[in-house]
Design a protein around this motif. Structure first.
Motif, PDB file in Angstrom:
ATOM      1  N   PRO A  42     -13.926  13.071 -17.596  1.00 57.24           N
ATOM      2  CA  PRO A  42     -12.930  12.203 -16.974  1.00 57.24           C
ATOM      3  C   PRO A  42     -12.387  11.155 -17.923  1.00 57.24           C
ATOM      4  O   PRO A  42     -11.210  10.792 -17.845  1.00 57.24           O
ATOM      5  CB  PRO A  42     -13.707  11.555 -15.824  1.00 57.24           C
ATOM      6  CG  PRO A  42     -14.793  12.519 -15.506  1.00 57.24           C
ATOM      7  CD  PRO A  42     -15.168  13.103 -16.824  1.00 57.24           C
ATOM      8  N   GLU A  43     -13.239  10.640 -18.859  1.00 56.68           N
ATOM      9  CA  GLU A  43     -12.758   9.656 -19.805  1.00 56.68           C
ATOM     10  C   GLU A  43     -11.745  10.271 -20.753  1.00 56.68           C
ATOM     11  O   GLU A  43     -10.790   9.629 -21.157  1.00 56.68           O
ATOM     12  CB  GLU A  43     -13.930   9.065 -20.582  1.00 56.68           C
ATOM     13  CG  GLU A  43     -14.878   8.245 -19.704  1.00 56.68           C
ATOM     14  CD  GLU A  43     -15.967   7.585 -20.514  1.00 56.68           C
ATOM     15  OE1 GLU A  43     -16.024   7.847 -21.736  1.00 56.68           O
ATOM     16  OE2 GLU A  43     -16.759   6.826 -19.941  1.00 56.68           O
ATOM     17  N   ALA A  44     -11.965  11.539 -21.138  1.00 53.42           N
ATOM     18  CA  ALA A  44     -11.030  12.204 -22.028  1.00 53.42           C
ATOM     19  C   ALA A  44      -9.678  12.379 -21.357  1.00 53.42           C
ATOM     20  O   ALA A  44      -8.646  12.370 -22.013  1.00 53.42           O
ATOM     21  CB  ALA A  44     -11.600  13.550 -22.472  1.00 53.42           C
ATOM     22  N   ASN A  45      -9.664  12.551 -20.049  1.00 53.67           N
ATOM     23  CA  ASN A  45      -8.415  12.732 -19.311  1.00 53.67           C
ATOM     24  C   ASN A  45      -8.045  11.480 -18.516  1.00 53.67           C
ATOM     25  O   ASN A  45      -7.404  11.556 -17.480  1.00 53.67           O
ATOM     26  CB  ASN A  45      -8.541  13.924 -18.354  1.00 53.67           C
ATOM     27  CG  ASN A  45      -8.858  15.211 -19.100  1.00 53.67           C
ATOM     28  OD1 ASN A  45      -8.412  15.404 -20.219  1.00 53.67           O
ATOM     29  ND2 ASN A  45      -9.641  16.083 -18.478  1.00 53.67           N
ATOM     30  N   ALA A  46      -8.477  10.321 -19.007  1.00 58.24           N
ATOM     31  CA  ALA A  46      -8.279   9.072 -18.256  1.00 58.24           C
ATOM     32  C   ALA A  46      -6.805   8.770 -18.049  1.00 58.24           C
ATOM     33  O   ALA A  46      -6.424   8.216 -17.019  1.00 58.24           O
ATOM     34  CB  ALA A  46      -8.956   7.916 -18.986  1.00 58.24           C
ATOM     35  N   ALA A  47      -5.942   9.120 -19.012  1.00 54.14           N
ATOM     36  CA  ALA A  47      -4.522   8.811 -18.889  1.00 54.14           C
ATOM     37  C   ALA A  47      -3.866   9.573 -17.750  1.00 54.14           C
ATOM     38  O   ALA A  47      -2.782   9.202 -17.300  1.00 54.14           O
ATOM     39  CB  ALA A  47      -3.802   9.120 -20.205  1.00 54.14           C
ATOM     40  N   GLU A  48      -4.510  10.654 -17.281  1.00 50.50           N
ATOM     41  CA  GLU A  48      -3.967  11.411 -16.154  1.00 50.50           C
ATOM     42  C   GLU A  48      -4.414  10.819 -14.822  1.00 50.50           C
ATOM     43  O   GLU A  48      -3.937  11.230 -13.771  1.00 50.50           O
ATOM     44  CB  GLU A  48      -4.413  12.872 -16.256  1.00 50.50           C
ATOM     45  CG  GLU A  48      -3.931  13.564 -17.534  1.00 50.50           C
ATOM     46  CD  GLU A  48      -4.459  14.982 -17.634  1.00 50.50           C
ATOM     47  OE1 GLU A  48      -5.177  15.403 -16.690  1.00 50.50           O
ATOM     48  OE2 GLU A  48      -4.165  15.651 -18.637  1.00 50.50           O
ATOM     49  N   ARG A  49      -5.337   9.872 -14.882  1.00 48.23           N
ATOM     50  CA  ARG A  49      -5.813   9.194 -13.682  1.00 48.23           C
ATOM     51  C   ARG A  49      -5.208   7.798 -13.604  1.00 48.23           C
ATOM     52  O   ARG A  49      -4.650   7.285 -14.571  1.00 48.23           O
ATOM     53  CB  ARG A  49      -7.341   9.096 -13.691  1.00 48.23           C
ATOM     54  CG  ARG A  49      -8.065  10.424 -13.615  1.00 48.23           C
ATOM     55  CD  ARG A  49      -9.558  10.232 -13.791  1.00 48.23           C
ATOM     56  NE  ARG A  49     -10.079   9.175 -12.912  1.00 48.23           N
ATOM     57  CZ  ARG A  49     -11.298   8.661 -13.029  1.00 48.23           C
ATOM     58  NH1 ARG A  49     -12.105   9.088 -13.981  1.00 48.23           N
ATOM     59  NH2 ARG A  49     -11.704   7.724 -12.188  1.00 48.23           N
ATOM     60  N   HIS A  50      -5.344   7.190 -12.417  1.00 45.69           N
ATOM     61  CA  HIS A  50      -4.769   5.855 -12.211  1.00 45.69           C
ATOM     62  C   HIS A  50      -5.726   4.899 -11.514  1.00 45.69           C
ATOM     63  O   HIS A  50      -5.503   3.693 -11.535  1.00 45.69           O
ATOM     64  CB  HIS A  50      -3.485   5.968 -11.387  1.00 45.69           C
ATOM     65  CG  HIS A  50      -2.507   6.955 -11.939  1.00 45.69           C
ATOM     66  ND1 HIS A  50      -1.642   6.656 -12.966  1.00 45.69           N
ATOM     67  CD2 HIS A  50      -2.273   8.266 -11.631  1.00 45.69           C
ATOM     68  CE1 HIS A  50      -0.909   7.716 -13.259  1.00 45.69           C
ATOM     69  NE2 HIS A  50      -1.277   8.712 -12.463  1.00 45.69           N
ATOM     70  N   VAL A  51      -6.760   5.406 -10.903  1.00 44.94           N
ATOM     71  CA  VAL A  51      -7.740   4.584 -10.185  1.00 44.94           C
ATOM     72  C   VAL A  51      -9.104   4.772 -10.836  1.00 44.94           C
ATOM     73  O   VAL A  51      -9.621   5.885 -10.914  1.00 44.94           O
ATOM     74  CB  VAL A  51      -7.805   4.954  -8.687  1.00 44.94           C
ATOM     75  CG1 VAL A  51      -8.836   4.084  -7.973  1.00 44.94           C
ATOM     76  CG2 VAL A  51      -6.440   4.780  -8.042  1.00 44.94           C
TER      77      VAL A  51
END
Length: 288
Positions: A42-51
């Motif tokens: 999830p940290e690697a794809n953090a920019a795809e998340r917002h919360v």
């Protein structure tokens, strides 16, 4: 021969047991590595998340709903995120928010803003990056905090996220303020002293003190003769009677506008600073 065969059988049994232990350790290592990889993903794809609810302030349904809301907002061309934390690892709210954006968001989304609810330092912190520094001036940052603060104070963190999103979208649609400019906050100056500088300062102080003392002493010294003031010839006195008569009073009231600062140059200013990674950030915070 019997002893040899018994010994060989024990040796084979020992090797079989060792192989089982080795295989078991390999399986455990593989499971731990897989779990670590999944937790880091999830940290690697953090920019795809917002919360990022690190403090656990939101329910699963609330986080999912907010995720959809922020994703829709990002269609405007900038990143927006909501972050909660209960342990900032000794960092200030500003440093924690800036570093989180830099390490997890900045590479793919340099233009954006995040709102941190810091339960460790009990503070609401906004961090802006890229073009969002220009959209969210200092005055607008304060207004966003005004919108978010009541919800955080009442423990309604989902409502705070919604108020944050609505306020940012409103200012983004208003566009960049007329005359907007960036003001670099370099922080307090740190003066360094060396033995040479200290010696020079000491000598300069002694010399200036000696000159001042000599000048004052010379001005009060009358070396030729003792000076006497001829008060009998030069003294004079004139007494007069003065009466003050109160006639009346007149009061004038003026209305002082408080909106001049918001519409003036200070209302168009975006104060920026540098994070630990060297990136420029704007923003502001408020304790709760």
């Amino acid at each position: 021969m019997l002893v040899s065969s018994i010994y060989m059988q024990k040796l084979q049994n020992g090797k079989a047991g060792l192989n089982k232990i080795t295989a078991l350790l390999c399986v455990c290592f593989f499971c731990i590595f897989s779990a670590f990889a999944q937790s880091a993903q999830p940290e690697a794809n953090a920019a795809e998340r917002h919360v990022f609810d690190l403090a656990g302030l939101l329910s699963g349904a609330e986080a999912e709903s907010l995720e959809d809301m922020f994703a829709e907002t990002c269609a405007n061309g900038f990143y927006i995120g909501f972050l909660t934390a209960d342990d900032t690892q000794g960092l200030t709210s500003e440093a924690f928010a800036d570093d989180f954006y830099d390490y997890y968001i900045y590479d793919s989304q340099p233009d954006g803003v995040i709102c941190l609810i810091d339960m460790d330092n009990r503070k609401i912190q906004l961090s802006t990056s890229g073009t969002m520094i220009d959209y969210l001036t200092d005055v607008r940052i304060e207004k966003v905090l005004d919108d978010v603060f009541p919800y955080v104070k009442n423990g309604d963190y989902s409502g705070a996220a919604k108020a944050f999103n609505a306020s940012v979208v409103n200012f983004y649609r208003m566009g960049i303020s007329s005359g907007q400019y960036r003001y670099e906050d370099t922080g307090p100056r740190v003066l360094t002293y060396t033995p040479v500088k200290a010696l020079i300062a000491l000598l300069a102080g002694i010399i200036m003190g000696a000159i001042f003392c000599g000048t004052v002493k010379g001005s009060y010294a009358f070396r030729k003769k003792t000076y006497e003031y001829p008060f009998s010839k030069l003294a004079a006195i004139d007494l007069a009677v003065l009466n003050d008569n109160f006639i009346g009073e007149h009061t004038v009231q003026h209305v002082i506008s408080t909106s001049s600062s918001a519409s003036g140059s200070s209302g168009s200013r975006s104060t920026v600073h540098h994070s630990s990674s060297g990136h420029s950030h704007g923003g502001g915070g408020r304790s709760f």
